[in-house]
Design a protein around this motif. Structure first.
Motif, PDB file in Angstrom:
ATOM      1  N   ASP A  75       0.692  -1.290  -0.111  1.00 53.85           N
ATOM      2  CA  ASP A  75       0.030   0.001   0.073  1.00 53.85           C
ATOM      3  C   ASP A  75       0.879   1.298  -0.123  1.00 53.85           C
ATOM      4  O   ASP A  75       0.711   2.362  -0.700  1.00 53.85           O
ATOM      5  CB  ASP A  75      -0.895   0.036   1.147  1.00 53.85           C
ATOM      6  CG  ASP A  75      -2.030  -1.098   1.150  1.00 53.85           C
ATOM      7  OD1 ASP A  75      -2.397  -1.477  -0.161  1.00 53.85           O
ATOM      8  OD2 ASP A  75      -2.717  -1.455   2.019  1.00 53.85           O
TER       9      ASP A  75
ATOM     10  N   LEU B 175       2.267   1.840  -3.518  1.00 54.97           N
ATOM     11  CA  LEU B 175       1.253   2.324  -4.610  1.00 54.97           C
ATOM     12  C   LEU B 175       1.044   3.709  -4.434  1.00 54.97           C
ATOM     13  O   LEU B 175       0.572   4.295  -5.455  1.00 54.97           O
ATOM     14  CB  LEU B 175      -0.092   1.371  -4.466  1.00 54.97           C
ATOM     15  CG  LEU B 175       0.095  -0.032  -4.823  1.00 54.97           C
ATOM     16  CD1 LEU B 175      -1.133  -0.656  -4.760  1.00 54.97           C
ATOM     17  CD2 LEU B 175       0.732  -0.076  -6.072  1.00 54.97           C
ATOM     18  N   LYS B 176       1.215   4.395  -3.187  1.00 51.37           N
ATOM     19  CA  LYS B 176       0.955   5.730  -2.998  1.00 51.37           C
ATOM     20  C   LYS B 176       2.189   6.578  -3.066  1.00 51.37           C
ATOM     21  O   LYS B 176       2.039   7.771  -3.351  1.00 51.37           O
ATOM     22  CB  LYS B 176       0.538   5.716  -1.554  1.00 51.37           C
ATOM     23  CG  LYS B 176      -1.081   5.181  -1.410  1.00 51.37           C
ATOM     24  CD  LYS B 176      -1.334   5.373   0.080  1.00 51.37           C
ATOM     25  CE  LYS B 176      -2.613   4.575   0.431  1.00 51.37           C
ATOM     26  NZ  LYS B 176      -3.032   4.434   1.804  1.00 51.37           N
TER      27      LYS B 176
ATOM     28  N   LYS C  57       5.099   8.887  -4.402  1.00 50.56           N
ATOM     29  CA  LYS C  57       5.457   9.857  -5.496  1.00 50.56           C
ATOM     30  C   LYS C  57       6.799  10.119  -5.632  1.00 50.56           C
ATOM     31  O   LYS C  57       7.353  10.875  -4.809  1.00 50.56           O
ATOM     32  CB  LYS C  57       4.464  11.119  -5.176  1.00 50.56           C
ATOM     33  CG  LYS C  57       3.007  10.904  -5.009  1.00 50.56           C
ATOM     34  CD  LYS C  57       2.457  10.301  -6.294  1.00 50.56           C
ATOM     35  CE  LYS C  57       0.906  10.310  -6.189  1.00 50.56           C
ATOM     36  NZ  LYS C  57       0.171   9.509  -6.672  1.00 50.56           N
TER      37      LYS C  57
END
Length: 165
Positions: free
Chosen positions: A146, A149-150, A152
């Motif tokens: 998780d 996936l977030k 940046k």
């Protein structure tokens, strides 16, 4: 510019970076005057209770040495899901893909900037070590699914470029 001048400029750029490493007693190891031997940092990793080497590459380490900062997810690595950040050339990324990795993001940039960004990401991420090690010893750069996936990469790039100059 002479090789010696380039080498001294590199060492000046590396010293602030060494302070960013998450180790104690960090020192720069270099074969001074050598145009082919790599530069390393070595420091004590208290979490792993061992000394750790970090390859910093060879001269030149500036804009002349492009590389990729990448984020790869492994949706099924021997029954585990996680993400991994790394730096390297395209063949390293393709090797991860051959082992089931899926590229979420990759950015080509100078090696120097990639090293700084990767170090900052690794310091910010929750640590995750897959039960089955990755084939290229990349399991030390892993993070929970998780979180990956977030993540940046662009946010870290801006900071890395600012630190490098």
């Amino acid at each position: 510019m002479t090789f010696q001048k380039r080498e001294m400029m590199l060492i000046d750029r590396l010293e602030p970076f060494l302070a960013e490493l998450d180790y104690s007693d960090v020192v720069l190891i270099a074969a001074r005057g050598s145009k082919t031997l790599p530069y390393y940092a070595v420091g004590y990793d208290g979490e792993l209770d061992r000394w750790t080497f970090v390859s910093l590459g060879r001269l030149p380490l500036g804009n002349e040495t492009p590389t990729f900062l990448y984020l790869i997810c492994f949706p099924d690595w021997h029954g585990e899901r996680f993400a991994k950040v790394g730096i390297g050339l395209i063949n390293r990324i393709r090797e991860h893909e051959r082992h089931g990795g899926e590229v979420l993001h990759m950015i080509e940039l100078p090696r120097w900037h990639a090293r700084i960004a990767e170090t900052m990401i690794l310091a910010d991420r929750p640590v995750y070590r897959p039960r089955t090690p990755l084939p290229q010893n990349g399991d030390t750069e892993c993070m929970p699914w998780d979180f990956g996936l977030k993540l940046k990469l662009d946010r870290y790039l801006k900071q890395a470029v600012a630190k490098a100059h």
